[in-house]
Design a protein around this motif. Structure first.
Motif, short mmCIF file in Angstrom:
data_model
loop_
_atom_site.label_atom_id
_atom_site.label_comp_id
_atom_site.label_asym_id
_atom_site.label_seq_id
_atom_site.Cartn_x
_atom_site.Cartn_y
_atom_site.Cartn_z
N ALA A 142 0.41 -1.21 0.18
CA ALA A 142 0.20 -0.13 -0.23
C ALA A 142 1.21 1.17 0.07
N ALA A 143 0.47 1.81 -0.58
CA ALA A 143 1.33 3.12 -0.75
C ALA A 143 0.58 4.99 -1.11
N ILE A 144 1.00 5.77 -0.80
CA ILE A 144 0.68 6.95 -0.90
C ILE A 144 1.44 7.56 -2.21
N PHE A 145 1.44 8.18 -2.91
CA PHE A 145 2.59 8.56 -4.00
C PHE A 145 2.25 10.17 -4.18
N LEU A 146 3.17 11.01 -3.78
CA LEU A 146 3.13 12.73 -3.52
C LEU A 146 3.15 13.39 -4.80
N ASN A 147 1.74 13.08 -5.94
CA ASN A 147 1.78 13.46 -6.70
C ASN A 147 0.52 12.92 -7.53
N GLU A 148 0.35 13.35 -8.76
CA GLU A 148 -1.03 13.46 -9.57
C GLU A 148 -1.06 12.12 -9.94
N ILE A 149 -1.98 11.03 -10.69
CA ILE A 149 -1.92 9.89 -11.25
C ILE A 149 -1.65 10.09 -12.79
N ASP A 150 -0.99 9.20 -13.64
CA ASP A 150 -0.51 9.69 -14.60
C ASP A 150 -2.25 9.99 -15.75
N PRO A 151 -2.73 10.36 -16.60
CA PRO A 151 -3.69 9.63 -17.27
C PRO A 151 -3.64 8.62 -18.10
N GLU A 152 -3.28 8.50 -18.01
CA GLU A 152 -2.57 6.40 -19.27
C GLU A 152 -2.39 5.96 -17.77
N ASP A 153 -2.53 6.12 -16.64
CA ASP A 153 -2.78 5.13 -15.65
C ASP A 153 -4.02 4.83 -15.10
N ALA A 154 -4.44 5.85 -15.10
CA ALA A 154 -6.16 5.76 -14.52
C ALA A 154 -6.78 4.27 -14.51
N GLU A 155 -6.96 4.32 -15.84
CA GLU A 155 -7.26 2.48 -16.00
C GLU A 155 -6.69 1.13 -15.66
N ARG A 156 -5.43 1.64 -15.17
CA ARG A 156 -4.97 -0.25 -14.45
C ARG A 156 -4.63 0.82 -12.98
N ILE A 157 -5.72 1.06 -12.12
CA ILE A 157 -5.29 1.95 -10.45
C ILE A 157 -4.85 0.06 -10.18
N HIS A 158 -3.78 0.61 -9.20
CA HIS A 158 -3.20 -0.31 -7.96
C HIS A 158 -4.19 0.27 -6.80
N THR A 159 -5.21 -1.27 -6.83
CA THR A 159 -6.09 -0.94 -5.72
C THR A 159 -5.34 -0.10 -4.01
N GLU A 160 -4.49 -0.07 -4.13
CA GLU A 160 -3.82 0.32 -2.88
C GLU A 160 -2.85 0.97 -3.16
N HIS A 161 -2.97 2.00 -4.33
CA HIS A 161 -1.53 3.05 -4.84
C HIS A 161 -2.34 3.97 -4.50
N TYR A 162 -2.99 5.29 -3.74
CA TYR A 162 -3.14 6.57 -3.55
C TYR A 162 -2.69 7.72 -3.81
N TYR A 163 -2.89 8.93 -4.53
CA TYR A 163 -2.22 9.66 -5.41
C TYR A 163 -2.52 10.92 -4.73
N PHE A 164 -1.86 11.95 -4.04
CA PHE A 164 -2.21 12.63 -2.91
C PHE A 164 -0.60 13.82 -3.66
N ALA A 165 -1.66 14.94 -4.66
CA ALA A 165 -0.57 16.24 -4.97
C ALA A 165 -1.46 17.86 -4.47
N LEU A 166 -0.57 18.57 -4.25
CA LEU A 166 -1.21 19.72 -4.35
C LEU A 166 -1.57 20.51 -5.82
N ASN A 167 -2.77 19.93 -6.07
CA ASN A 167 -3.44 20.27 -7.45
C ASN A 167 -4.06 21.15 -7.15
N PRO A 168 -3.22 22.61 -8.62
CA PRO A 168 -4.24 23.87 -8.16
C PRO A 168 -5.76 23.71 -9.29
N GLU A 169 -5.99 22.80 -10.11
CA GLU A 169 -6.69 22.17 -10.58
C GLU A 169 -7.96 22.14 -9.99
N HIS A 170 -8.11 21.56 -8.74
CA HIS A 170 -8.61 21.56 -7.53
C HIS A 170 -9.59 22.56 -6.88
N GLU A 171 -8.37 23.71 -6.87
CA GLU A 171 -8.64 25.22 -6.68
C GLU A 171 -9.41 26.52 -7.92
#
Length: 623
Positions: A338-367
Motif C-alpha cells: 500500500a502506498a501514497i504517491f505525492l503527486n498526481e496520477i498519469d492519465p494513461e494509468d487511470a484505467e489500471r490503478i492499483h487498488t492500494e495505491h493512492y495519489y496525493f498532489a497539491l493540485n491547482p486544478e482543485h482550486e
C-alpha cells in the motif's frame, strides 16, 4: 451479480407491454422472453446477428427478431445495438412506444449519452400511464442525476421510484443498489433532511445513518442492523445488511507502524525533501507509527528496491517527483504494498490503478474547480480570468473553461499577460476601457473648452479571477480598481493560493482589500486548531518559504491519512480535515482537496464561508 441485474432489467422492461392496452386492429405483442425460448434457430446468435437477421425479414417475424435482439443486447451489455434495435422498433405501430423510449434512454445512459437520455425522458413525461412506466422513468431520471454527481437530486427520483415499486409490487432492477450508493455520499446533516416521507424512504435513510455512525465497529453495526430489521420488516434494504456488516471487516484501517518514505535527499529538489521530512516527523507525535526509514528517491530503481526489501515497511509514502513515481512502480515491493504517491496520477494509468495505491498532489486544478462551483452558486454569468501567459496559466484557464461549459451557456473572458508591462493593456482591453477612452478623446476633440469625463468599463463582467502569483496579484488589483467604472457595481475579485504569500504579507499586503482567495488551512490564521504545532513550527523554521510550508503540511497530512484511506476510498461522502484542506478520495484513488476561503479585510485576513452548492449540468437545468 451483474448478469442477474441484467436479467431483471429484461424481465421488467419486457413486461411493460403486457400491461398496456392493445390498439384496435392490432395483435397483442407477447412477452419477448418466452419468444426467445421458442426461437430455436436463432438461439446461438448474438445481439448484432439477431438485429441483422431482423432487418432481412418483414412483418411479425421482423418485430419478433428485434425483440430477441433487444434482450440479447441487454444481456451482452451491447448498448449501441440496443439503441439501434429500439430506433428500428420505433417505426412499428404495434410496439409500446413509451416502453421503447425507456429502452432507448436506458441504452443512451449506459453509453454516457446523458443529455440525450434526459431529453427522451422529458419527452415521454406526459405519457406515463402505467405504474411500470412511471417507476422506470423515475429511476432512469435519478440515475442520470447520479451520473452528474448530484446524489441529493438523484435520491428524490429514486425514492419516488421505490414508492411506485412498493405500491404496485414491482421489481426495478438496480434501484436498491443505486439508492444505497447515493445515500453513502451524503453527510449526516443531509441524511437528517431526507429522514421523512414514506416508510420505504425513512427505512433507507435510517439504515444509512446507522452505517455511517457504526462503520468500522462490527459488533455495534451488527446490533444496529438487527434493530433496524425488526423495525422495517421486508424492507428492500435488507439485502444490504449481510454485505455491509462483512465490509466493515474489509474497511479495518491500515495498521502501519513502520514506514518507508521516499523523498528527494539530493539534487536540486533536496530542499523540498527536507520540508517534507519535517512534516513527517512532526506527524509522528500523534500517530501509531514507530519507525520511519527515509530513502532518497533520486537513487536508482535497483538501489531503491534493495532498500525497500531490507526495510520491509508496512506502508510506503512517496516519491514526490512524477518521474520517480514511474521509476519506483517497477519495484516488486511497491507492487505488493500500500502506498501514497505525492503527486498526481498519469492519465494513461487511470484505467489500471492499483487498488492500494493512492495519489496525493497539491493540485491547482482543485482550486480552479472550487472557484468555478462558487461562481455558479452565486449566479455569475460572465467571469473574467487573468493568468500569466505560461503553460501553467494556459492549462488552468483551459481547465476552468472546459468545466464551465458543462454548466453555463456563456463563455468566460480570459486574458494572458506576458509581464508586468502589458498587464494594463490586457486589462483595459478586456474591460473595454480602451474603447471608452477613445470615445472620450473623440468628444474632447470637438470642443475647445475642457470636458469633464469618466471612463466606463463593460458592464457584463460579474466576477474576476486572478491566477497570478503574489507579486503579480499586487500589481493587477490596483489596475482593476482604477479601470472598473465608478458607475458600475463593484466587481468581486477572487484569486488562487498562488496569489497569497505569508512572507510577502508580513511586509506588504498591498491594496488587496476585499480580495477572496483559496488557500491551505495551514497557511491561514485561525483556520486550524493545531496551535501547539503552529508555535513549534514558527520556532524551529521561522524563515521557510511558502512552498516549504505547504510541503510540510502535505507530509503531515499524508502520514495522518494512512488509517483513514480505506474508508475514504469506499465512502464517497467521507472527508478528512487536514492541514491542506478537507480531503476526500475521488476516482482512480486520487485524493481531492477542498481548500479554505480567506479574504483581505481591513489590512488583515479573515476566514469566510462561501456558497459552494454543486451546480446542475446545463442540460438538466430545466428539470
Amino acid at each position: 451479480m451483474q448478469l442477474k441485474k441484467l436479467s431483471l432489467i429484461v424481465a421488467i422492461l419486457s413486461g411493460l407491454s403486457a400491461c398496456g392496452t392493445t390498439p384496435k386492429n392490432q395483435q397483442p405483442v407477447s412477452n419477448p422472453q418466452s419468444q426467445v425460448q421458442k426461437a430455436q434457430p436463432q438461439e446461438n446468435l448474438d445481439a448484432n446477428a439477431l438485429y441483422t437477421l431482423a432487418l432481412s425479414k418483414q412483418g411479425a417475424s421482423r418485430i419478433q427478431l428485434l425483440y430477441n435482439a433487444r434482450e440479447a443486447a441487454i444481456i451482452e451489455r451491447n448498448w449501441l445495438v440496443l439503441e439501434q434495435v429500439c430506433f428500428e422498433l420505433e417505426t412499428k405501430a404495434s410496439v409500446d412506444h413509451v416502453q421503447n423510449k425507456l429502452y432507448i434512454a436506458f441504452a443512451q445512459k449506459e453509453q454516457g449519452k446523458f443529455e440525450s437520455a434526459h431529453t427522451i425522458l422529458q419527452s415521454v413525461d406526459a405519457q406515463l400511464k402505467l405504474a411500470e412506466h412511471r417507476g422506470w422513468h423515475q429511476y432512469l431520471t435519478g440515475s442520470i442525476f447520479a451520473s452528474q454527481k448530484l446524489p441529493k437530486k438523484a435520491l428524490v427520483h429514486y425514492f419516488k421510484s421505490a414508492d411506485i415499486a412498493q405500491q404496485n409490487k414491482l421489481t426495478i432492477a438496480g434501484l436498491d443498489n443505486d439508492i444505497w450508493s447515493a445515500l453513502q455520499q451524503l453527510s449526516s446533516y443531509a441524511l437528517e433532511r431526507f429522514d421523512r416521507g414514506s416508510v420505504i424512504q425513512q427505512g433507507w435513510v435510517k439504515l444509512a445513518k446507522y452505517h455511517q455512525v457504526y462503520l468500522g465497529s462490527t459488533v455495534q453495526l451488527h446490533q444496529a442492523m438487527n434493530n433496524w430489521q425488526r423495525r422495517y420488516k421486508n424492507h428492500p434494504g435488507s439485502f444490504i445488511i449481510p454485505s455491509e456488516v462483512k465490509s466493515t471487516i474489509n474497511l479495518a484501517p491500515y495498521q502501519a507502524t513502520k514506514l518507508a518514505i521516499l523523498l528527494p535527499q539530493s539534487g536540486s529538489s533536496e530542499r523540498l525533501g527536507a520540508a517534507l521530512k519535517n512534516g513527517f516527523l512532526a506527524a509522528m507525535d500523534k500517530s501509531q507509527v514507530n519507525e520511519i526509514y527515509f530513502i532518497d528517491e533520486m537513487d536508482s530503481a535497483e538501489l531503491i528496491e534493495r532498500e525497500l526489501q531490507k526495510v520491509q515497511a508496512d506502508f510506503i509514502i512517496g516519491p514526490l517527483l512524477k518521474s520517480n513515481i514511474v521509476k519506483v512502480k517497477s519495484s516488486s515491493f511497491v507492487a505488493q504494498s500500500a502506498a501514497i504517491f505525492l503527486n498526481e496520477i498519469d492519465p494513461e494509468d487511470a484505467e489500471r490503478i492499483h487498488t492500494e495505491h493512492y495519489y496525493f498532489a497539491l493540485n491547482p486544478e482543485h482550486e480552479v474547480e472550487q472557484a468555478m462551483v462558487h461562481f455558479l452558486a452565486k449566479g455569475f454569468q460572465k467571469p473574467m480570468l487573468l493568468a500569466p501567459n505560461t503553460p501553467s496559466g494556459q492549462r488552468l484557464i483551459a481547465h476552468f473553461n472546459s468545466q464551465w461549459q458543462n454548466f453555463s451557456e456563456t463563455e468566460p473572458e480570459a486574458g494572458f499577460y506576458n509581464n508586468s508591462e502589458d498587464m494594463v493593456e490586457v486589462i483595459t482591453q478586456l474591460l473595454e476601457v480602451d474603447r471608452s477612452q477613445a470615445r472620450i478623446k473623440e468628444v474632447k476633440s470637438l470642443f475647445r473648452s475642457e470636458v469633464e469625463s469618466e471612463t466606463r468599463s463593460r458592464r457584463d463582467i460579474d466576477a474576476i479571477y486572478i491566477l497570478g502569483d503574489a507579486i503579480e496579484t499586487r500589481l493587477i488589483k490596483p489596475y482593476l480598481d482604477v479601470n472598473v467604472s465608478t458607475f458600475a457595481e463593484r466587481i468581486p475579485l477572487y484569486a488562487s493560493s498562488r496569489s497569497y504569500s505569508k512572507q510577502i504579507d508580513k511586509t506588504d499586503k498591498g491594496d488587496l482589500e476585499g480580495l477572496y482567495f483559496t488557500e491551505l488551512p495551514w497557511m491561514l490564521p485561525d483556520a486550524i486548531n493545531e496551535r501547539n504545532l503552529r508555535d513549534t513550527y514558527a520556532r524551529l523554521w521561522p524563515e521557510q518559504a511558502d512552498i516549504e510550508q505547504r510541503l510540510f503540511a502535505m507530509a503531515h497530512d499524508a502520514l495522518n491519512l494512512i488509517p483513514e484511506l480505506k474508508q475514504l476510498s469506499k465512502i464517497p461522502g467521507k472527508e478528512f480535515d487536514g492541514l491542506t484542506g478537507s480531503l476526500s478520495i475521488k476516482e482512480a484513488n486520487q485524493i481531492h482537496r477542498k481548500l479554505s476561503w480567506g479574504q483581505y479585510h481591513k489590512n488583515s485576513i479573515r476566514l469566510v464561508s462561501l456558497d459552494e452548492r454543486l451546480p446542475t449540468p446545463l442540460f438538466m437545468q430545466k428539470e
